[in-house]
Design a protein around this motif. Structure first.
Motif, short mmCIF file in Angstrom:
data_model
loop_
_atom_site.label_atom_id
_atom_site.label_comp_id
_atom_site.label_asym_id
_atom_site.label_seq_id
_atom_site.Cartn_x
_atom_site.Cartn_y
_atom_site.Cartn_z
N VAL A 48 -22.18 2.16 22.97
CA VAL A 48 -21.54 2.94 21.90
C VAL A 48 -22.45 3.14 20.70
CG1 VAL A 48 -20.39 0.98 20.75
CG2 VAL A 48 -19.34 3.26 20.69
N THR A 49 -23.36 2.21 20.46
CA THR A 49 -24.34 2.35 19.37
C THR A 49 -25.72 1.94 19.88
OG1 THR A 49 -24.09 0.07 18.57
CG2 THR A 49 -22.59 1.74 17.64
N CYS A 153 -16.21 14.01 20.50
CA CYS A 153 -16.42 13.76 19.08
C CYS A 153 -17.93 13.78 18.78
CB CYS A 153 -15.82 12.43 18.67
SG CYS A 153 -14.03 12.35 18.94
N TYR A 155 -19.91 12.03 17.05
CA TYR A 155 -20.65 10.77 16.91
C TYR A 155 -20.69 9.95 18.19
CZ TYR A 155 -15.81 9.34 16.41
OH TYR A 155 -14.45 9.18 16.61
N CYS A 156 -20.04 10.40 19.26
CA CYS A 156 -19.74 9.50 20.38
C CYS A 156 -20.45 9.92 21.67
CB CYS A 156 -18.23 9.46 20.60
SG CYS A 156 -17.73 8.21 21.81
N ILE A 158 -19.70 8.21 24.56
CA ILE A 158 -18.90 7.63 25.64
C ILE A 158 -18.43 8.64 26.68
CG2 ILE A 158 -16.77 6.35 26.15
CD1 ILE A 158 -19.18 4.72 25.01
N SER A 254 -6.63 5.38 16.40
CA SER A 254 -8.03 5.77 16.28
C SER A 254 -8.11 6.93 15.29
CB SER A 254 -8.56 6.21 17.65
OG SER A 254 -9.89 6.63 17.55
N GLN A 256 -10.37 7.12 12.33
CA GLN A 256 -11.79 7.33 12.03
C GLN A 256 -12.07 7.77 10.59
OE1 GLN A 256 -13.31 5.88 14.14
NE2 GLN A 256 -12.24 6.17 16.06
N TYR A 327 -21.11 4.05 9.76
CA TYR A 327 -21.61 4.98 10.77
C TYR A 327 -22.97 4.52 11.29
CZ TYR A 327 -24.01 8.93 12.82
OH TYR A 327 -24.74 9.72 13.67
N ARG A 330 -26.31 7.49 16.76
CA ARG A 330 -26.44 7.30 18.22
C ARG A 330 -27.23 8.46 18.80
NH1 ARG A 330 -27.56 6.69 22.72
NH2 ARG A 330 -26.60 5.34 24.27
N THR A 333 -26.22 12.32 20.41
CA THR A 333 -24.97 12.88 19.89
C THR A 333 -25.28 13.93 18.83
OG1 THR A 333 -24.77 11.23 18.13
CG2 THR A 333 -23.79 10.69 20.26
#
Length: 433
Positions: A48-49, A153, A155-156, A158, A254, A256, A327, A330, A333
């Motif tokens: 995830v990061t 999203c 930032y993600c 996944i 969730s 955010q 934040y 990543r 993304t």
């Protein structure tokens, strides 16, 4: 033969690791703690990061020292995203998120002289990987009902690691719940990568219907859910909640951000106003409901005014628990390439500021909770999850941690309790016998 399983990341990963450990035991492996010498080590990774990647790679190197033959199986989200790098890290075999049900057979083949290598398919078109857990390790157990996410999203990473939404068949979920009920488990938590999307790919069910059927199972007293998006909280869904007395009046959202401008840049599918309206929708049916939320601070382009909007949102929403994440950029993304990246020191300052405000909100909620439940006519009900030195520890129906002086042997019981005080965020209770 001995094997160990180490888990990084989310509750879904933990559930899958428990299932893998059971499968390994089923083909003859003795499961030992991570770090002990063993024939096979399975590392269930997170991505995830960037920090998650670093930890995953570090654990592979540690695990190789525990196996005389270097037999390390790397699976999970890091394995799915960076399969070749995982081999470079020292993995003997790399298994993708769509193939975890094959890990026990792969491990058995390895110790019998078989080859390792890659077992990573296209996650975007993978079916639901059938995993199940049969032996409860805790008084409250997680049950995986869904895999994948299609939110995209900014930032993600996944969705690239988990693929499209794939729901577990309702009959299989209910069968697992029933098996746990027969073993004396009183509380279940339904979880997934995007729990609210359960049933999206099925023609005859959704999360509300699953909750209805789960509520009919004898022996299950409490039902909770994993993280929900505010978009799922609509009138029809709230009606399911109000009719099912087993559903706990605590919901993790969730969210955010509490700033609509930031949510738009994040590519979230709701505004701060609709998220707040969803919370109020639940409170209209369940006036004493409590909420917790994930909040990201310091997203690229977040101004001080945007952050202040999030602070005001948290105050209006009266969130019991805040899970605050500065934040983290990543690679791969959209957000990593956005302009106006916030300096690390500013992100840390905002996180610390919001944490202090979160504590103030929580203090007010807990003080009122104590006043409302300070006599035997309005008790709370605490699921005893562990016992040590004369004290049972567990959670109330609103997911507030509570300590109670009890005799040994009450783990797994739901105990009526009068609240007499608190120690920080932990309530102090007296059992009503």
């Amino acid at each position: 033969m001995k094997a160990s399983v180490y888990t990084l990341g989310c509750r879904v990963n933990q559930y899958e690791s428990d299932a893998v450990a059971e499968m390994l035991a089923g083909v003859g492996f003795q499961i030992v703690p991570f770090g002990e010498e063993c024939d096979i080590t399975v590392i269930n990774t997170c991505t995830v990061t960037a920090e998650s990647d670093r930890k995953s790679r570090q654990l592979v190197r540690r695990a190789k020292k525990c196996s005389p033959n270097g037999y390390v199986i790397v699976t999970g989200c890091y394995a799915q995203i960076a399969k070749d790098r995982a081999l470079e890290d020292g993995a003997f075999a790399v298994v993708g998120n769509g193939e975890k049900s094959r890990i026990a057979d792969i491990a058995l083949s390895m110790v019998n002289g078989g080859m390792g290598g890659l077992c990573v398919g296209d996650i975007m078109c993978a079916p639901y990987d059938e995993l199940s857990v049969r032996v409860p390790k805790r008084a409250r157990v997680y049950i995986k009902i869904e895999d994948g996410c299609e939110n995209r999203c900014a930032y993600c990473i996944i969705p690239k690691a988990r693929g499209a939404v794939r729901s577990r068949k309702m009959e299989d979920v209910l069968k697992e719940i029933s098996a746990f009920a027969e073993k004396g488990v009183p509380e279940i938590i339904l979880t997934g990568i995007e729990t609210a999307s359960y049933g999206k790919d099925l023609s005859d069910t959704d999360l509300g219907k699953l909750l209805d059927e789960a509520g009919k199972i004898k022996g299950i007293e409490r039902i909770a859910m994993g993280s929900l998006e505010p978009t799922v909280i609509k009138k029809a869904f709230v009606e399911h909640l109000s009719k099912n007395r087993k559903i706990l009046p605590h919901f993790h959202l969730s969210i955010q951000s509490g700033c609509t401008r930031t949510l738009n840049r994040m590519r979230r599918r709701y505004t701060a106003e609709t998220a707040l309206a969803a919370i109020e929708e639940v409170r209209e049916c369940l006036p004493d409901a409590t909420f917790s939320a994930d909040i990201i601070v310091g997203f690229p382009g977040e101004t001080r005014e945007d952050f202040d909007a999030t602070v005001e949102f948290c105050k209006k929403a009266q969130l019991l628990h805040l899970h605050i994440f500065p934040y983290s950029k990543r690679e791969g993304t959209e957000a990593a390439e956005m302009p106006d990246q916030i300096p690390e020191n500013e992100k840390k300052e905002r996180a610390a500021c919001l944490a202090r405000i979160g504590e103030e909100i929580q203090d007010g909620i807990l003080d009122k909770y104590i006043r409302d439940h300070s006599d035997e006519y309005s008790p709370v009900y605490v699921l005893c999850e562990k016992w040590e030195n004369g004290v049972s520890n567990g959670h109330t129906e609103h997911f507030i941690e509570c300590d109670i002086e009890t005799e040994e042997g009450r783990v797994g019981e739901i105990i009526p309790v009068v609240i007499v005080g608190r120690r920080g965020s932990v309530l102090l209770g007296k059992a009503i016998d």
